[in-house]
Design an enzyme around this catalytic site. Structure first.
Site, PDB file in Angstrom:
ATOM      1  N   CYS A 171      47.388  70.177  31.240  1.00 31.09           N
ATOM      2  CA  CYS A 171      46.513  69.531  30.248  1.00 31.09           C
ATOM      3  C   CYS A 171      47.206  68.442  29.431  1.00 31.09           C
ATOM      4  O   CYS A 171      46.549  67.728  28.676  1.00 31.09           O
ATOM      5  CB  CYS A 171      45.910  70.578  29.318  1.00 31.09           C
ATOM      6  SG  CYS A 171      44.713  71.663  30.135  1.00 31.09           S
ATOM      7  N   ASN A 225      36.665  71.874  28.734  1.00 27.04           N
ATOM      8  CA  ASN A 225      38.031  71.404  28.952  1.00 27.04           C
ATOM      9  C   ASN A 225      38.104  70.734  30.324  1.00 27.04           C
ATOM     10  O   ASN A 225      38.096  71.415  31.351  1.00 27.04           O
ATOM     11  CB  ASN A 225      39.007  72.577  28.868  1.00 27.04           C
ATOM     12  CG  ASN A 225      40.460  72.153  29.038  1.00 27.04           C
ATOM     13  OD1 ASN A 225      40.757  71.009  29.356  1.00 27.04           O
ATOM     14  ND2 ASN A 225      41.373  73.090  28.844  1.00 27.04           N
ATOM     15  N   HIS A 227      43.420  67.190  22.503  1.00 25.70           N
ATOM     16  CA  HIS A 227      42.994  67.813  23.753  1.00 25.70           C
ATOM     17  C   HIS A 227      41.863  68.793  23.463  1.00 25.70           C
ATOM     18  O   HIS A 227      41.924  69.553  22.494  1.00 25.70           O
ATOM     19  CB  HIS A 227      44.177  68.522  24.406  1.00 25.70           C
ATOM     20  CG  HIS A 227      43.803  69.330  25.606  1.00 25.70           C
ATOM     21  ND1 HIS A 227      43.115  68.785  26.676  1.00 25.70           N
ATOM     22  CD2 HIS A 227      44.009  70.644  25.907  1.00 25.70           C
ATOM     23  CE1 HIS A 227      42.924  69.725  27.579  1.00 25.70           C
ATOM     24  NE2 HIS A 227      43.451  70.854  27.132  1.00 25.70           N
TER      25      HIS A 227
END
Length: 331
Positions: free
Chosen positions: A116, A286, A256
């Site tokens: 990520c 996500n 994020h």
């Protein structure tokens, strides 16, 4: 000579049409909308349903959106970087295929993999090429087809992830705008908490690995949450301190999009009010490598030249960090 910095000069994005809502997930696993929303902030995520299309399709679409908006000749692109945790194939680099398909005939290309944190690390990489003075246009793409590595009978992971892609163009700037500072970290001891066990050199694919679902994402949610909350907040505060930035100086936090509670904790540590925090997790979940550029795409019209942006991310590995960037144009 003026010092060259690396500035973002264009943004593009793409998300698939299909929306996997919390209501639909209620029919697939033992969960409900209230539980998902309270713990993650997610309402829906986009899924690329076509089995014949992979991450490259998402990346190409995002790059084409940027090229069209910027009226850019793809032949002028020097380098294509693709951050992805879900490449089309294990060996042939997806970035190379994407560059060919968008007409970046004069570019070299390669993939980046830091889970990520892919796009965050990619920003640092792109900036170094620009700052060298040798490259003028670097296309950085973050793209993931997370649905290809998610077990939709596992309620701990299937509620979190979605598919999408975003792209930015980095170019030289001599006005002091662009990437100002970075604080990037990693800790390999964290890989036991967030991983895909099979498919690599340690555990090659076999009938047994497929049968035992070893090719899907495994996450120890509580451990990952604890590490992410503390580390994302720490690096964000550190980058502010190192650059003498107060909460009043920061125009936007670009975090994020893994969990709304992690985002809220980071903003609180930085002393930022909600209005300064970019958030679209409720729409996309996500999307791993795509979360940061998708935020820039969704908020682009609100950004002003000279705005101070702090990017922050946390990913499997563990990888994490923060970047301080001054926005370079008015939309």
């Amino acid at each position: 000579m003026s010092t060259i910095s690396a500035a973002i000069t264009a943004v593009g994005a793409y998300v698939p049409e299909y929306k996997l809502t919390n209501a639909i997930l209620e029919t697939m696993v033992d969960t409900n909308d209230e539980w998902i929303t309270t713990r993650t902030g997610i309402k829906e995520r986009r899924i690329l349903k076509d089995k014949d299309k992979g991450t490259s399709y998402l990346a190409i679409k995002a790059a084409e959106d940027l090229i069209r908006k910027r009226n850019l000749d793809p032949a002028e692109i020097d380098l294509v970087l693709l951050g992805t945790a879900t490449p089309d194939m294990p060996v042939a680099a997806t970035a190379v295929y994407v560059a060919a398909k968008i007409g970046a005939v004069n570019a070299f290309a390669y993939d980046l993999q830091a889970a990520c944190s892919n796009f965050l690390y990619g920003m640092s990489t792109a900036a170094r090429y620009i700052e060298s003075g040798r490259y003028k246009k670097v296309l950085l793409i973050g793209a993931d087809k997370m649905s290809s590595i998610i077990d939709y009978t596992d309620r701990t992971t299937c509620i979190i992830f979605g598919d999408g892609a975003g792209a930015v163009l980095f170019e030289p700037n001599t006005e002091g705008l662009g990437l100002q500072d970075e604080f990037l970290r990693s800790d390999g001891n964290g890989r036991e908490f967030l991983r895909i066990e099979a498919g690599g050199s340690l555990m090659p694919p076999s009938e047994e690995t497929v049968k035992n679902k070893r090719h899907y994402v495994y996450q120890d949610g509580k451990s990952v949450f604890k590490f992410a909350v503390s580390n994302m907040a720490d690096v964000s505060a550190k980058i502010m301190e190192r650059n003498n930035l107060t909460h009043a100086d920061v125009n936007w936090l670009v975090p994020h999009q893994a969990n709304k509670r992690i985002i809220d904790a980071t903003a609180k540590r930085m002393g930022l009010e909600h209005s300064k925090v970019m958030m679209n997790i409720e729409k996309y979940g996500n999307t791993t490598s795509a979360t940061l550029p998708l935020l820039l795409h969704d908020y682009e019209k609100q950004l002003k030249k000279g705005d101070n942006l702090v990017f922050a991310a946390f990913g499997g590995g563990f990888t994490w960090g923060a970047i301080y960037l001054k926005w370079a144009y008015n939309s």
